[in-house]
Design a protein around this motif. Structure first.
Motif, mmCIF file in Angstrom:
data_model
loop_
_atom_site.group_PDB
_atom_site.id
_atom_site.type_symbol
_atom_site.label_atom_id
_atom_site.label_comp_id
_atom_site.label_asym_id
_atom_site.label_seq_id
_atom_site.Cartn_x
_atom_site.Cartn_y
_atom_site.Cartn_z
ATOM 1 N N ALA A 1 0.837 -1.201 0.000
ATOM 2 C CA ALA A 1 0.000 0.000 0.000
ATOM 3 C C ALA A 1 0.870 1.248 0.000
ATOM 4 O O ALA A 1 0.588 2.215 -0.723
ATOM 5 N N ILE B 1 0.917 4.047 -2.936
ATOM 6 C CA ILE B 1 0.507 5.453 -2.778
ATOM 7 C C ILE B 1 1.595 6.397 -3.255
ATOM 8 O O ILE B 1 1.334 7.547 -3.593
ATOM 9 N N VAL B 2 2.838 5.915 -3.315
ATOM 10 C CA VAL B 2 3.909 6.778 -3.828
ATOM 11 C C VAL B 2 4.043 6.651 -5.339
ATOM 12 O O VAL B 2 4.244 7.639 -6.047
ATOM 13 N N MET C 1 1.836 5.274 -7.787
ATOM 14 C CA MET C 1 0.726 5.341 -8.737
ATOM 15 C C MET C 1 0.571 6.743 -9.328
ATOM 16 O O MET C 1 0.834 7.732 -8.651
ATOM 17 N N LEU D 1 -4.634 10.313 -8.419
ATOM 18 C CA LEU D 1 -5.244 10.170 -7.095
ATOM 19 C C LEU D 1 -6.075 8.902 -6.963
ATOM 20 O O LEU D 1 -5.993 8.204 -5.959
ATOM 21 N N ARG E 1 -3.983 5.788 -6.720
ATOM 22 C CA ARG E 1 -3.333 5.783 -5.410
ATOM 23 C C ARG E 1 -4.314 5.330 -4.346
ATOM 24 O O ARG E 1 -3.991 4.555 -3.454
ATOM 25 N N MET E 2 -5.535 5.837 -4.472
ATOM 26 C CA MET E 2 -6.525 5.536 -3.455
ATOM 27 C C MET E 2 -6.881 4.060 -3.444
ATOM 28 O O MET E 2 -7.029 3.464 -2.383
ATOM 29 N N ALA F 1 -4.009 2.216 -1.813
ATOM 30 C CA ALA F 1 -3.930 2.457 -0.374
ATOM 31 C C ALA F 1 -5.066 1.775 0.374
ATOM 32 O O ALA F 1 -4.847 1.066 1.352
ATOM 33 N N ALA G 1 -4.081 -1.816 2.271
ATOM 34 C CA ALA G 1 -3.880 -1.502 3.693
ATOM 35 C C ALA G 1 -4.976 -2.117 4.550
ATOM 36 O O ALA G 1 -4.713 -2.574 5.665
ATOM 37 N N ALA H 1 -13.422 1.649 5.748
ATOM 38 C CA ALA H 1 -12.428 2.026 4.736
ATOM 39 C C ALA H 1 -13.068 2.283 3.364
ATOM 40 O O ALA H 1 -12.770 3.304 2.740
ATOM 41 N N ALA I 1 -15.049 5.639 3.506
ATOM 42 C CA ALA I 1 -14.158 6.799 3.494
ATOM 43 C C ALA I 1 -13.564 7.005 2.107
ATOM 44 O O ALA I 1 -13.549 8.126 1.591
ATOM 45 N N ILE J 1 -13.976 10.380 -0.317
ATOM 46 C CA ILE J 1 -12.883 11.210 -0.852
ATOM 47 C C ILE J 1 -12.915 11.187 -2.372
ATOM 48 O O ILE J 1 -12.679 12.203 -3.013
ATOM 49 N N ARG K 1 4.008 10.906 0.754
ATOM 50 C CA ARG K 1 2.898 11.378 -0.073
ATOM 51 C C ARG K 1 2.159 12.511 0.640
ATOM 52 O O ARG K 1 1.684 13.458 0.015
ATOM 53 N N ASP L 1 -5.093 14.159 -2.194
ATOM 54 C CA ASP L 1 -3.953 13.253 -2.055
ATOM 55 C C ASP L 1 -3.504 13.173 -0.599
ATOM 56 O O ASP L 1 -3.217 12.096 -0.076
#
Lengths: 130, 96
Positions: A20, A24-25, A27, A30, A33-34, A37, A41, A76, A79, A83, B30, B39
């Motif tokens: 994860a 997140i670094v 990808m 956003l 990445r989400m 993550a 995670a 999770a 949330a 976002i 990040r 982000d």
């Protein structure tokens, strides 16, 4: 025997968490990445809490571990969804290689094909209504 | 501590702690880097979930199941913080 199961669960959980973190670094946008993550995670946290449950093996500890696991697994996705929706409505840019934007088409309902809509309108965020 | 004294379980827990610590460092990278507010919110959420995992591993290392209560609270605060930030991001857009 219990120790072996606990050790395996802890290492697997840690590996998922590391994945994860790498996701997140590395990808490109956003939303990718989400998804890295959130899913990896969550599974990692679930594995580690199961390790606690297996290691202690008492009713109170197992109950609490299951409670935290259930809570993380339920919250999770909620949330992440919130976002994602907020970020999309703000106009967060998609990765330039994105070829389909189904959420966009659903909002438009003008019957354009997915590929055309996303690349043309995404390139110019100011053109989006609202 | 002598390396020969470490049991399988302790070694696994330490390996797990190293991996979660590395993951937390990457998530923090990040969080600092951005580039946009969503982000950072995602990174903060990830840090919260990783903290739950760290607490779970530390539980086993110290034989202290009481710390699971702290994990519950961390998970709760991470979720509420994420939801609040998501609403804030959306609201800020509407005000402009």
């Amino acid at each position: 025997m219990n120790d072996v199961v606990t050790a395996v669960l802890i290492v697997v959980g840690g590996a998922f968490m590391l994945l994860a973190g790498v996701g997140i670094v590395r990808m490109p946008d956003l939303f990718m990445r989400m998804q890295a993550a959130t899913k990896a995670a969550t599974l990692g946290a679930g594995c580690m809490l199961m390790a606690v449950a297996v290691h202690f093996g008492e009713l109170t500890v197992v109950t609490r571990a299951l409670l935290v696991t259930a809570f993380v697994f339920l919250t999770a996705p909620v949330a992440a969804h919130m976002i994602a929706r907020a970020a999309y409505s703000v106009g967060t840019p998609l990765w330039k290689g994105t070829i389909a934007d189904e959420f966009r088409c659903e909002n438009d309902r003008v019957g354009q094909s997915a590929g055309e809509t996303s690349t043309a309108q995404r390139a110019n965020p100011a053109a989006r209504e609202k | 501590m002598n390396l020969d004294d470490i049991t399988l379980l302790e070694g696994a827990v330490m390996l797990g702690l190293v991996m979660t610590g590395l993951a937390m460092f990457l998530a923090f990278f990040r969080l600092v880097r951005g580039p946009s507010l969503p982000d950072r919110v995602v990174a903060l959420d990830l840090i919260g979930i990783i903290a739950v995992g760290v607490i779970a591993a530390y539980d086993i290392l110290t034989e202290q199941p009481v710390l699971l209560d702290a994990a519950t609270v961390v998970a709760l605060v991470a979720f509420l913080g994420t939801v609040a930030f998501a609403r804030y991001v959306e609201r800020r857009q509407q005000d402009e």
